[in-house]
Design an enzyme around this catalytic site. Structure first.
Site, PDB file in Angstrom:
ATOM      1  N   GLU A   1       0.841  -1.213   0.000  1.00 37.05           N
ATOM      2  CA  GLU A   1       0.000   0.000   0.000  1.00 37.05           C
ATOM      3  C   GLU A   1       0.868   1.252   0.000  1.00 37.05           C
ATOM      4  O   GLU A   1       0.571   2.231  -0.682  1.00 37.05           O
ATOM      5  CB  GLU A   1      -0.931   0.023   1.221  1.00 37.05           C
ATOM      6  CG  GLU A   1      -1.965  -1.093   1.266  1.00 37.05           C
ATOM      7  CD  GLU A   1      -2.846  -1.114   0.025  1.00 37.05           C
ATOM      8  OE1 GLU A   1      -3.191  -0.035  -0.483  1.00 37.05           O
ATOM      9  OE2 GLU A   1      -3.173  -2.212  -0.451  1.00 37.05           O
TER      10      GLU A   1
ATOM     11  N   ASP B   1       4.088  -3.979  -5.803  1.00 39.43           N
ATOM     12  CA  ASP B   1       4.627  -5.266  -5.338  1.00 39.43           C
ATOM     13  C   ASP B   1       6.152  -5.209  -5.286  1.00 39.43           C
ATOM     14  O   ASP B   1       6.772  -5.691  -4.335  1.00 39.43           O
ATOM     15  CB  ASP B   1       4.194  -6.407  -6.269  1.00 39.43           C
ATOM     16  CG  ASP B   1       2.789  -6.899  -5.951  1.00 39.43           C
ATOM     17  OD1 ASP B   1       2.232  -6.458  -4.918  1.00 39.43           O
ATOM     18  OD2 ASP B   1       2.239  -7.708  -6.731  1.00 39.43           O
TER      19      ASP B   1
HETATM   20 ZN    ZN Z   1      -2.367  -2.405  -4.682  1.00 42.49          ZN
END
Ligand code: ZN
Length: 424
Positions: A275, A356
């Site tokens: 996030e 990621d």
């Molecule tokens: Zn995401």
């Protein structure tokens, strides 16, 4: 012309149904073997349950969709729109009031039609699969609150925009856009303090050790956490999530209590690092800027088309009120928007990949995020076998199996890590 629009609408409807169909078929035609990361977490029995959950959702979605298509065609092409327009005009000739009535009543009717579906989904479908944790009383309270907030915002935004159209007939597109930019930024800033607390209870993290780790991670990512909170999402549903908001460097981190139940600390931190990646890679800012530019374009286009008086003729009608024409414009916008979905999904998947990678750089490997995502898929009964075409069109995140494989192979990227350190 009306026939052309109707044909395009029907074509899009057929494409949408066909995509749903191949996706369902693909799921039913057999399962590919799952990568090792899924072993011990998701077994055949779980997969059966996921299938049943997806199928139940598909069924009610199909009924809802067919009803929506039938109502749209009847409203736009079956003579209801001009009748409705005249009917509103019979009550008032005030420009702002008639515009608000036109859209307000339609929104209310849409809400009423949607109520049985919402009840069914919460208290039958989600209940059957053990997700629903909401009482009927809470459901009613939520509905009343959203209705109240929705009405206030609608009157403020809609009324304000219509007033600007009346005050500046030659340049309203710029004024309306400016007004919306100010109000949306204001809401973005105030919503965590004004609106969210009406629905959820935010409390400090129950795990003190986790809070220290969260704050460490945030410092490492270059953000300062104003508040690290957990939210009682479990009062409504077993589905889980995490997010963080805030403008500027002071951030507000919110973890769903359901997420904290399902993941261990390392996995939670990896999800949070992802996030944070969205923020650190500038995705949130990009998104905001992109949507404001889009809004400017829409306002200008709306102004040009509404001034041309062409819109009623496009649907084979002689005349329509300003609100009626805006409605047609919105509908045409949704047709164009359909072809935009694959582009924005692709864009979003790219951002997910970058976030990621950021998480891998922060945590040191992709293992924790991968195992966290597998657990979330297990708890949420996610579909692990979407049709590739369906996923390409609709999926905002890479399909899970592909994502987990990618994460497991992922390494700390020295180049992006260095660039990120230089930015700080
Ligand atoms: Zn995401």
């Amino acid at each position: 012309m009306p026939l052309l629009f109707l044909s395009v609408y029907l074509l899009i409807t057929v494409i949408r149904f066909a995509l749903d169909w191949i996706n369902i078929r693909h799921r039913q035609q057999g399962r590919q073997p799952l990568p090792a990361a899924f072993a011990g977490q998701i077994d055949e029995q779980r997969l059966d349950r996921s299938d049943a959950y997806a199928l139940a959702g598909d069924r009610v979605g199909l009924v809802e969709d067919i009803l929506a298509v039938a109502l749209t065609i009847a409203f736009l092409f079956g003579g209801i729109l001009p009748w409705y327009d005249q009917w509103i005009a019979g009550y008032t000739d005030n420009f702002i009031v008639s515009g608000l009535l036109f859209f307000g009543l339609l929104a209310l009717i849409q809400l009423l039609i949607g109520l049985p579906f919402s009840l069914y989904k919460n208290f039958v479908l989600e209940e059957r699969f053990g997700f629903n944790r909401m009482s009927f009383k809470l459901w009613c309270a939520d509905l009343l609150k959203s209705l109240l907030i929705g009405s206030v915002l609608f009157t403020l935004l809609g009324g304000g925009a219509l007033a600007l159209v009346q005050i500046a007939p030659q340049s309203w597109w710029l004024w309306v856009w400016g007004f919306w930019v100010v109000v949306t930024l204001f809401l973005l800033y105030l919503s965590p303090y004004l609106i969210e607390p009406l629905f959820f209870k935010f409390t400090p993290l129950a795990k003190a050790d986790l809070e220290i780790e969260v704050r460490d991670l945030l410092e490492k990512a270059g953000a300062h956490a104003g508040k690290v909170l957990q939210v009682d999402a479990s009062r409504r549903s077993g589905h889980s999530n995490a997010y963080f908001t805030g403008i500027g460097k002071v951030k507000r981190v919110v973890l769903f209590d359901t997420l904290m139940e399902q993941l261990d600390n390392k996995e939670l931190l990896a999800v949070l690092a992802h996030e944070l990646g969205h923020w650190r890679c500038g995705h949130l800012r990009q998104q905001l800027i992109k949507s404001q530019i889009m809004a400017l374009l829409v306002c200008w286009l709306a102004f040009t088309l509404l001034s041309s008086q062409l819109l009623p003729g496009w649907l084979g009608l002689e005349q329509l009120s300003f609100a009626g024409q805006v409605f047609i414009l919105g509908w045409i916008g949704s047709l164009i928007g359909f072809f935009w979905i694959p582009v924005s999904s692709w864009w979003s998947r790219r951002h997910e990949r970058q976030a990621d990678q950021f998480a891998i750089n922060m945590v040191g490997s992709g293992q924790e995020l991968a195992s966290g995502l597998v657990k979330l898929a297990r708890e949420n009964l996610s579909n692990l076998f979407p049709h590739p075409l369906y996923a390409a069109v609709y999926y905002s995140h890479p399909p899970l199996v592909e994502r987990v494989l990618w994460l497991q192979k992922g390494k700390v990227d020295a180049v992006s890590l260095k660039k990120f350190s230089a930015d700080q």
